[in-house]
Design a protein around this motif. Structure first.
Motif, PDB file in Angstrom:
ATOM      1  N   ALA A   1       0.824  -1.277  -0.010  1.00  6.54           N
ATOM      2  CA  ALA A   1      -0.066  -0.008  -0.154  1.00  6.54           C
ATOM      3  C   ALA A   1       0.879   1.161  -0.036  1.00  6.54           C
ATOM      4  CB  ALA A   1      -0.905  -0.057   1.167  1.00  6.54           C
ATOM      5  N   LEU A   2       2.169   1.196   0.547  1.00 10.36           N
ATOM      6  CA  LEU A   2       3.091   2.287   0.622  1.00 10.36           C
ATOM      7  C   LEU A   2       3.942   2.465  -0.422  1.00 10.36           C
ATOM      8  CD1 LEU A   2       3.781   2.297   4.445  1.00 10.36           C
ATOM      9  CD2 LEU A   2       2.443   3.896   3.125  1.00 10.36           C
ATOM     10  N   ALA A   3       3.786   1.258  -1.373  1.00 11.28           N
ATOM     11  CA  ALA A   3       4.687   1.378  -2.496  1.00 11.28           C
ATOM     12  C   ALA A   3       4.144   2.494  -3.710  1.00 11.28           C
ATOM     13  CB  ALA A   3       5.024  -0.017  -3.205  1.00 11.28           C
TER      14      ALA A   3
ATOM     15  N   PHE B   1       8.431   0.489   8.218  1.00 12.91           N
ATOM     16  CA  PHE B   1       8.725   1.709   8.792  1.00 12.91           C
ATOM     17  C   PHE B   1       8.464   2.746   7.666  1.00 12.91           C
ATOM     18  CE2 PHE B   1      11.329  -1.185  11.309  1.00 12.91           C
ATOM     19  CZ  PHE B   1      10.721  -0.699  12.854  1.00 12.91           C
ATOM     20  N   ASP B   2       8.599   4.062   8.284  1.00 12.40           N
ATOM     21  CA  ASP B   2       8.474   4.974   7.219  1.00 12.40           C
ATOM     22  C   ASP B   2       9.595   4.941   5.983  1.00 12.40           C
ATOM     23  OD1 ASP B   2       6.212   6.141   8.544  1.00 12.40           O
ATOM     24  OD2 ASP B   2       7.596   7.639   9.829  1.00 12.40           O
ATOM     25  N   ASP B   3      10.688   4.736   6.369  1.00 11.26           N
ATOM     26  CA  ASP B   3      11.861   4.570   5.398  1.00 11.26           C
ATOM     27  C   ASP B   3      11.902   3.342   4.572  1.00 11.26           C
ATOM     28  OD1 ASP B   3      12.741   3.655   7.648  1.00 11.26           O
ATOM     29  OD2 ASP B   3      14.464   4.741   7.627  1.00 11.26           O
ATOM     30  N   GLY B   4      11.181   2.438   5.125  1.00  5.82           N
ATOM     31  CA  GLY B   4      11.037   0.955   4.167  1.00  5.82           C
ATOM     32  C   GLY B   4      10.916  -0.152   5.217  1.00  5.82           C
ATOM     33  N   LEU B   5      11.144  -1.346   4.591  1.00  5.63           N
ATOM     34  CA  LEU B   5      10.661  -2.501   5.198  1.00  5.63           C
ATOM     35  C   LEU B   5      11.766  -3.193   5.982  1.00  5.63           C
ATOM     36  CD1 LEU B   5       8.696  -5.053   5.640  1.00  5.63           C
ATOM     37  CD2 LEU B   5       9.801  -5.961   3.519  1.00  5.63           C
TER      38      LEU B   5
END
Length: 213
Positions: free
Chosen positions: A34-36, A74-78
């Motif tokens: 969903a964040l991608a 996280f906000d900056d990645g998995l």
């Protein structure tokens, strides 16, 4: 001499027993997708979760005594991380020396103790062999490095790994290998700090101690 029959390894509360191919992994994958922001990022997310599933399956196939893992967005990645414990018995007439460990250990998350790493000329990069002190155990051997772990016959992944070698009390040939691994290479400093903290909680329980103690 105290006889032991169990061990304890504490992992963060957010980690679960390594069955990340189930609902926990599926929920995290959905959140990451969903964040991608682009099809390329979605492909990268799917690749990471495929790796997580393969590592989970391989740990079970290799007979891990204990396995836990996490998949957190996280906000900056998995972030993906794993902690496992494997049993190793040295054949009669041989010794489990640090050079032998350095030559033989590849990521047990995929290959199991005693297997050889592939890629990079056959030797893991940045491998360091050292001794550390675990609070409840004493001085033990540790091997860290960036290792290439085969997922399938033609796919491999580079992982940060930390193997901590713990002799089993009362045995001259039996050891437990505490292995932590993560594919988050850019976070090496933070990852190794986390792995050191997790490995440092390892302890044996006397045979007469109730499991809930």
């Amino acid at each position: 001499m105290t006889t032991v029959d169990r061990f304890v390894l504490d992992v963060p509360d957010s980690w679960t027993d390594l069955d990340l191919s189930g609902s926990v992994l599926a929920e995290t994958r959905a959140a990451a997708l969903a964040l991608a922001g682009s099809p390329r990022e979605q492909i990268a997310v799917n690749d990471l979760f495929r790796q997580a599933r393969e590592i989970s399956r391989a740990a079970r196939r290799r007979g891990a005594l204990f396995a836990a893992g996490t998949a957190v967005m996280f906000d900056d990645g998995l972030f993906l991380g794993y902690a496992m414990v494997f049993a190793v018995t040295v054949p009669p007439g041989r010794e489990l020396t640090l050079p032998v460990l350095a030559a033989q250990l590849s990521p047990p998350a995929v290959s199991g103790p005693g297997s050889h790493a592939r890629g990079g000329g056959g030797e893991p990069a940045n491998r360091t062999v050292s001794s550390v002190t675990l609070p409840d155990i004493g001085q033990v051997a540790r091997i860290t490095g960036t290792e290439e772990a085969p997922l399938t016959a033609d796919i491999s992944i580079r992982m940060l790994t930390m193997h901590t070698v713990v002799p089993i009390p009362g045995s001259a040939r039996d050891y437990l290998i505490v292995t932590c691994a993560s594919p988050n290479l850019p976070l090496a400093g933070e990852v190794y700090e986390l792995f050191d903290a997790i490995s440092g909680t390892f302890r044996f329980l006397p045979a007469e101690t109730p499991a809930s103690a």
